[in-house]
Design an enzyme around this catalytic site. Sequence first.
Site, PDB file in Angstrom:
ATOM      1  N   ASP A  76      -8.607  -4.991  -6.210  1.00 13.35           N
ATOM      2  CA  ASP A  76      -8.258  -3.989  -5.204  1.00 13.35           C
ATOM      3  C   ASP A  76      -9.190  -2.784  -5.300  1.00 13.35           C
ATOM      4  O   ASP A  76      -9.256  -2.122  -6.340  1.00 13.35           O
ATOM      5  CB  ASP A  76      -6.806  -3.548  -5.407  1.00 13.35           C
ATOM      6  N   HIS A 122      -6.821  -5.720  -1.915  1.00 15.22           N
ATOM      7  CA  HIS A 122      -5.751  -4.872  -1.389  1.00 15.22           C
ATOM      8  C   HIS A 122      -4.878  -5.701  -0.444  1.00 15.22           C
ATOM      9  O   HIS A 122      -4.963  -5.595   0.782  1.00 15.22           O
ATOM     10  CB  HIS A 122      -6.344  -3.665  -0.679  1.00 15.22           C
ATOM     11  N   SER A 141       0.845  -1.185   0.000  1.00 16.46           N
ATOM     12  CA  SER A 141       0.000   0.000   0.000  1.00 16.46           C
ATOM     13  C   SER A 141       0.889   1.247   0.000  1.00 16.46           C
ATOM     14  O   SER A 141       1.672   1.413  -0.942  1.00 16.46           O
ATOM     15  CB  SER A 141      -0.959  -0.037   1.191  1.00 16.46           C
TER      16      SER A 141
END
Length: 631
Positions: free
Chosen positions: A575, A607, A487
């Site tokens: 995601d 994600h 991330s």
Amino acid sequence: MPSARDQPRQLTAEELFADPAFAGPEISPDGVRIAYLAPAHGRRNIWVRGIDEDHDDALCVTHDERRGISTFFFCEDPRWLLYLQDTDGNEDWHLFRVDLRSPEVPATDLTPLPPGSRVFAAEPLRSRPATVLATMNRRPAALDTFLIDVPSGEITLHHEQPGPGQDLLLDGDGAPAFLARVTDDGDTEFSAIDPDSGERRMLLRIGGADHPMGVEIQQATPDGTGLVLGSYLDGDDLQLVRVDRATGEIRVLAAVEGWSLDILSVLAPGVLPPTLYTDRRSGEVLAARFTGPRPHIEVIDPHFAEVHAALSSLSDGVLGALSSDLSGRRWVATFLHDRDPGAAWFHDRTTGESRRLFPASEHLDPEHLAPMEPIELAARDGLPLHGFLTLPPGRAPRDLPLVLEVHGGPWVHDSWGFSPQAQFLASRGYAVLQVNFRGSSGYGRRHTLAAVGEFAGAMHEDLLDTVEWAIAQGMADPERVGILGASYGGYAALVGAAFTPERFAAAVDIVGIADLASFLRSLPPVSRPYLRSNWLTYVGDPEDPAQEAEMQARSPLARADRITTPLLIAHGANDARVQRTESDSIVASLRERGVAVRYLLADDEGHGFGNPENRIRLQQAIAEHFETHLG
């Protein structure tokens, strides 16, 4: 001389990243059963057993074969067990019901929402034993609250969201007690709501940039007479305070000098250790979690002190998740520990009996695992930086290959505890360094605000300064430094490769951002009112041409032509936070230039990688990548 059996060994990806045999236990409200997560049907499912039984006597009550379950809870009527599930990591969460009287019957989807809508939060309503309060965006850009009758599945609109960025804070009976409103400049205004007339009266306003993720703790007391908040007040440490609805008086409930409330749980309630512990019957706050070299539990309710002392004696770790029956007699607790993952205990307050609920892992002997040690250093501008170092067992800390592991967020923080990633790499001979760079939560207001405008700037320099610290200590080989993150950490890894390719010999980007402007434009409409205090303030507004140009200058994609660092990139096709196009674009740019990049794209992930076979495949690729380029 130690025997070969006593020598540290290389841990496999299967040992560390397969679904654990026992996780997330919770005791039922009547204290008769515990529910927990364990493998079944190739996925993480929910099992239930009697409080005095073991796993051989347990019954698997869910049958999910597509994706593992992470979050579940008992209804106040212990007949019903509820859990959240999405589809292939798309985060369109639905709430499912299990009838423990008929566990063989498939779970019922209580929230059959259309694609793009989801359950944002769900919790039992204490005043109605078979009712759940759920926040959903049935209207795509609005977060409305609904009552769900669990036995029948009937859904009733309870309260519509008053407006964009406005959230009602309900008391223990589900009645509105306060209104939180995000202003155009990102601050949050809190107003009291009169229980009879519904009239609103402004109480206080809290600065938005101080709380990038919103005011992380904001809830009404069960009786509605007080507002419990995380607040810096006039200082630098995040404290827990209570605001009186009638007078506006602010009283500190919990504070630890030099440390802040640990607000990690807001990212994944029910998965990460809670910020606040509450009484199951009354809903009153019992204790709060604070950051530190090791997390610290500050007891608030004096009646809980005895329970906390008894639980703390069971482990040399730190209290993690906690549940009790309605009487407060029987407790189930998990503990955070750097070398004893998944420790969980049962404690009977009346009899004094305590026992471990599941044996320690046969494969992960604490004696063979690496301790996680806290570190502290100063950035080049003098800002204190805190982090954690995991060294390979059995090797002298000299001239080691180093992996800098960067946390996501960025408005979260690394914390002491068991890290499968750090253990996996340390067992392969790497020193693993984690640092809470500026902007990380948990280290005070000044530390957070120091990140404004510093993406790919001082935030990246903090990472470089941490690497230089390790080199200066003699523990790291300057020619064998890698960077890894997911991330925001993936973005940081790309920044490392694109902005300072001379420093990093290898990089791993997992679901990272390549283009800041395209990332912000892709966020869903329901998130828009909440962006001012974080991305728009800290990074910029892509609708402003000057700010967009600055964002491009801080984006790895704009500097892809400088990347020479060998890259491994991984992304989930579903995601919902960072679109897969972020990774597609950087991979395409590199391949057009003939730069070698390995790309793992999982069609059944979002994600991050949740399915065990994908986690294992990713970790095996990481091991190969670093072995090839760091040695």
